[in-house]
Design an enzyme around this catalytic site. Structure first.
Site, PDB file in Angstrom:
ATOM      1  N   LYS A  40       0.859  -1.184   0.000  1.00 18.68           N
ATOM      2  CA  LYS A  40       0.000   0.000   0.000  1.00 18.68           C
ATOM      3  C   LYS A  40       0.888   1.225   0.000  1.00 18.68           C
ATOM      4  O   LYS A  40       1.663   1.460   0.929  1.00 18.68           O
ATOM      5  CB  LYS A  40      -0.910   0.008   1.220  1.00 18.68           C
ATOM      6  CG  LYS A  40      -1.768   1.250   1.287  1.00 18.68           C
ATOM      7  CD  LYS A  40      -2.821   1.166   2.347  1.00 18.68           C
ATOM      8  CE  LYS A  40      -3.618   2.463   2.390  1.00 18.68           C
ATOM      9  NZ  LYS A  40      -4.642   2.411   3.428  1.00 18.68           N
ATOM     10  N   TYR A  68     -14.596   0.718  -7.720  1.00 16.93           N
ATOM     11  CA  TYR A  68     -15.902   1.374  -7.610  1.00 16.93           C
ATOM     12  C   TYR A  68     -16.712   1.189  -8.893  1.00 16.93           C
ATOM     13  O   TYR A  68     -17.874   1.563  -8.950  1.00 16.93           O
ATOM     14  CB  TYR A  68     -15.704   2.862  -7.267  1.00 16.93           C
ATOM     15  CG  TYR A  68     -14.932   3.026  -5.974  1.00 16.93           C
ATOM     16  CD1 TYR A  68     -15.566   2.899  -4.739  1.00 16.93           C
ATOM     17  CD2 TYR A  68     -13.543   3.232  -5.978  1.00 16.93           C
ATOM     18  CE1 TYR A  68     -14.865   2.992  -3.551  1.00 16.93           C
ATOM     19  CE2 TYR A  68     -12.826   3.330  -4.793  1.00 16.93           C
ATOM     20  CZ  TYR A  68     -13.487   3.209  -3.587  1.00 16.93           C
ATOM     21  OH  TYR A  68     -12.783   3.291  -2.407  1.00 16.93           O
ATOM     22  N   SER A 122     -10.042   5.323  -5.147  1.00 19.63           N
ATOM     23  CA  SER A 122     -10.969   6.426  -5.398  1.00 19.63           C
ATOM     24  C   SER A 122     -10.448   7.415  -6.444  1.00 19.63           C
ATOM     25  O   SER A 122     -11.185   7.807  -7.350  1.00 19.63           O
ATOM     26  CB  SER A 122     -11.252   7.140  -4.084  1.00 19.63           C
ATOM     27  OG  SER A 122     -10.056   7.587  -3.473  1.00 19.63           O
ATOM     28  N   GLU A 130       7.597  -6.345   1.686  1.00 14.33           N
ATOM     29  CA  GLU A 130       6.358  -6.296   2.490  1.00 14.33           C
ATOM     30  C   GLU A 130       5.472  -7.500   2.182  1.00 14.33           C
ATOM     31  O   GLU A 130       4.903  -8.118   3.082  1.00 14.33           O
ATOM     32  CB  GLU A 130       5.568  -5.010   2.185  1.00 14.33           C
ATOM     33  CG  GLU A 130       6.175  -3.743   2.758  1.00 14.33           C
ATOM     34  CD  GLU A 130       5.881  -3.561   4.248  1.00 14.33           C
ATOM     35  OE1 GLU A 130       5.209  -4.428   4.844  1.00 14.33           O
ATOM     36  OE2 GLU A 130       6.345  -2.558   4.809  1.00 14.33           O
ATOM     37  N   LYS A 133       1.262  10.046   6.438  1.00 11.10           N
ATOM     38  CA  LYS A 133       1.187   8.583   6.397  1.00 11.10           C
ATOM     39  C   LYS A 133       2.462   7.966   5.808  1.00 11.10           C
ATOM     40  O   LYS A 133       2.564   6.754   5.676  1.00 11.10           O
ATOM     41  CB  LYS A 133      -0.063   8.147   5.619  1.00 11.10           C
ATOM     42  CG  LYS A 133      -1.364   8.544   6.314  1.00 11.10           C
ATOM     43  CD  LYS A 133      -2.576   7.755   5.807  1.00 11.10           C
ATOM     44  CE  LYS A 133      -3.837   8.120   6.602  1.00 11.10           C
ATOM     45  NZ  LYS A 133      -4.952   7.165   6.385  1.00 11.10           N
ATOM     46  N   LYS A 152      -1.979  -1.549  -3.925  1.00 16.41           N
ATOM     47  CA  LYS A 152      -2.871  -0.399  -3.904  1.00 16.41           C
ATOM     48  C   LYS A 152      -2.077   0.887  -3.967  1.00 16.41           C
ATOM     49  O   LYS A 152      -1.130   1.012  -3.193  1.00 16.41           O
ATOM     50  CB  LYS A 152      -3.685  -0.457  -2.610  1.00 16.41           C
ATOM     51  CG  LYS A 152      -4.572   0.714  -2.352  1.00 16.41           C
ATOM     52  CD  LYS A 152      -5.214   0.548  -1.021  1.00 16.41           C
ATOM     53  CE  LYS A 152      -6.065   1.761  -0.750  1.00 16.41           C
ATOM     54  NZ  LYS A 152      -6.577   1.766   0.588  1.00 16.41           N
ATOM     55  N   ARG A 211     -10.832   9.723   1.256  1.00 16.82           N
ATOM     56  CA  ARG A 211     -10.727  10.409   2.550  1.00 16.82           C
ATOM     57  C   ARG A 211     -11.875  11.395   2.734  1.00 16.82           C
ATOM     58  O   ARG A 211     -12.316  11.619   3.861  1.00 16.82           O
ATOM     59  CB  ARG A 211      -9.354  11.075   2.672  1.00 16.82           C
ATOM     60  CG  ARG A 211      -8.267  10.020   2.834  1.00 16.82           C
ATOM     61  CD  ARG A 211      -6.857  10.590   2.765  1.00 16.82           C
ATOM     62  NE  ARG A 211      -5.869   9.523   2.825  1.00 16.82           N
ATOM     63  CZ  ARG A 211      -4.585   9.683   2.516  1.00 16.82           C
ATOM     64  NH1 ARG A 211      -4.137  10.863   2.143  1.00 16.82           N
ATOM     65  NH2 ARG A 211      -3.748   8.667   2.599  1.00 16.82           N
TER      66      ARG A 211
HETATM   67  C1  PBG Z   1      -7.150   3.505   5.047  1.00 12.87           C
HETATM   68  C2  PBG Z   1      -7.691   3.264   3.684  1.00 12.87           C
HETATM   69  C3  PBG Z   1      -7.573   4.160   2.627  1.00 12.87           C
HETATM   70  C4  PBG Z   1      -8.201   3.576   1.534  1.00 12.87           C
HETATM   71  C5  PBG Z   1      -8.710   2.343   1.933  1.00 12.87           C
HETATM   72  N1  PBG Z   1      -8.357   2.163   3.284  1.00 12.87           N
HETATM   73  C6  PBG Z   1      -7.028   5.524   2.553  1.00 12.87           C
HETATM   74  C7  PBG Z   1      -5.840   5.954   3.306  1.00 12.87           C
HETATM   75  O1  PBG Z   1      -4.867   5.221   3.485  1.00 12.87           O
HETATM   76  O2  PBG Z   1      -5.879   7.115   3.723  1.00 12.87           O
HETATM   77  C8  PBG Z   1      -8.279   4.234   0.193  1.00 12.87           C
HETATM   78  C9  PBG Z   1      -9.220   3.663  -0.785  1.00 12.87           C
HETATM   79  C10 PBG Z   1      -9.489   4.539  -1.936  1.00 12.87           C
HETATM   80  O3  PBG Z   1      -8.847   5.598  -2.152  1.00 12.87           O
HETATM   81  O4  PBG Z   1     -10.377   4.180  -2.709  1.00 12.87           O
HETATM   82  N2  PBG Z   1      -7.236   2.512   5.959  1.00 12.87           N
END
Ligand code: PBG
Length: 336
Positions: free
Chosen positions: A204, A326, A287, A246, A230, A261, A214
């Site tokens: 990630k 989505y 997203s 990882e 983060k 991701k 968010r």
């Molecule tokens: C955080 C989490 C995030 C997403 C899924 N789980 C965002 C982040 O790390 O701030 C993002 C998913 C998306 O952007 O569609 N636990």
């Protein structure tokens, strides 16, 4: 072709592209409704569906509407949904206490979906960001200079057990703390949930593509306005080897699925991990990837349906066995 201009070629790859039938015969990658996992946002109470401004066609749903949506997806051949809560800001605190509320929103949502649709696999996120006032995925150290890894892992393990109790098929730690997969596996086993699977958000990345998500869950604060970003837990987008490391650790610790991701900008990582593991590889078309396509389509600059299809095909071709997107419902409708 006039004969004097004819090249002396043994192979003419265009032979296999001449007709639609031939092209279909040699097509290497196919999308199916069961490739997709639909991420869904859930809210408490009985509000009407609220569209997320930066994600056209994506709504926050109350539990009743969520169950309806799950039924529709299931009828279309989608086999799994990933649930994310939008918590009332009054319930958020620095420790993310609401994540361990036994009657919390996400647990009630899981029970409702599993009761109505036992065959539909339910995936839940294991991370504290929807619950913390600061928006981080874990709890902070005493002097709030970092996310406290080991204290966070203990909380996430409890959270995963609660989700398993509520009936989820797959818990998906998205927090990127060290050692969380092993700790969660151990906690699940100790509580008699040996059959609950773990989908590890292994690779990630600390990505700007999460912006619209968010907004959707109200965790924007940690995205950059805070001094603490983060970046201390999510992967640097520049790093390929660290992603492989990882994933290897998560696999050793007991991950059943490995996830990458975002997806579209990380196709090389998807391919690397597909080649490095025997576990199913999932990729999350996040997203921002969704919003980008919609925005360009709205401006009339790109063809929504074609780009949607091409973006997903690319993710699958890169090696993803499963895609969180989505677009899951749109695609399942189209493919049905
Ligand atoms: C955080 C989490 C995030 C997403 C899924 N789980 C965002 C982040 O790390 O701030 C993002 C998913 C998306 O952007 O569609 N636990």
């Amino acid at each position: 072709m006039s004969s004097e201009a004819m090249l002396d070629l043994v192979e003419r790859p265009r032979r296999l592209r001449r007709t639609a039938g031939l092209r279909a015969m040699v097509r290497e990658t196919h999308l199916r409704p069961e490739d997709f996992i639909a991420p869904l946002f859930v809210v408490d109470g009985k509000p009407a569906p609220e569209e997320i401004a930066s994600m056209p066609g994506v709504f926050r749903l109350n539990i009743k509407d969520l169950v309806k949506e799950c039924r529709a997806l299931s009828k279309l051949g989608v086999r799994a949904v990933a649930l994310f809560p939008k918590m009332d800001s009054k319930l958020k605190d620095a420790e993310g206490t609401a994540a361990l509320d036994e009657d919390g929103l996400i647990l009630r949502a899981v029970r409702a979906v599993k009761q109505a649709l036992p065959e539909l696999a339910v995936v839940t996120d294991v991370a504290l960001d929807p619950y913390t006032s600061h928006g981080h995925d874990g709890v902070l150290t005493d002097i709030a200079d970092d996310v406290d890894n080991d204290r966070t892992v203990a909380i996430l393990s409890e959270m995963a057990v609660l989700q398993a109790e509520a009936g989820v098929d797959i818990v998906a730690p998205s927090d990127m703390m060290d050692g969380r997969i092993g700790a969660i596996r151990e906690a699940l086993d100790a509580h008699d949930f040996a059959d609950t699977a773990i989908m590890a958000y292994s690779a990630k990345f600390n990505s700007a593509y999460y912006g619209p998500f968010r907004d959707a869950v109200g965790s924007a604060k940690a995205a950059g306005t805070n001094t603490l970003s983060k970046a201390t837990y999510q992967l640097d987008p520049a790093n390929r080897r660290m992603a492989i490391n990882e994933a290897a650790l998560d696999e050793e610790e007991g991950a059943d699925f490995i996830m990458v991701k975002p997806a579209g900008a990380y196709l090389d990582i998807i391919r690397e991990l597909r080649d490095a593991t025997t576990k199913p590889v999932a990729a999350y078309q996040v997203s921002g990837e969704y919003s980008q396509i919609h925005a360009a389509a709205k401006l009339g600059w790109l063809d929504l349906e074609k780009i949607r299809h091409e973006s997903l095909l690319a993710i699958k071709r890169a090696g993803a066995d499963l895609i969180l997107t989505y677009f899951a419902k749109d695609m399942a409708k189209l493919l049905k």
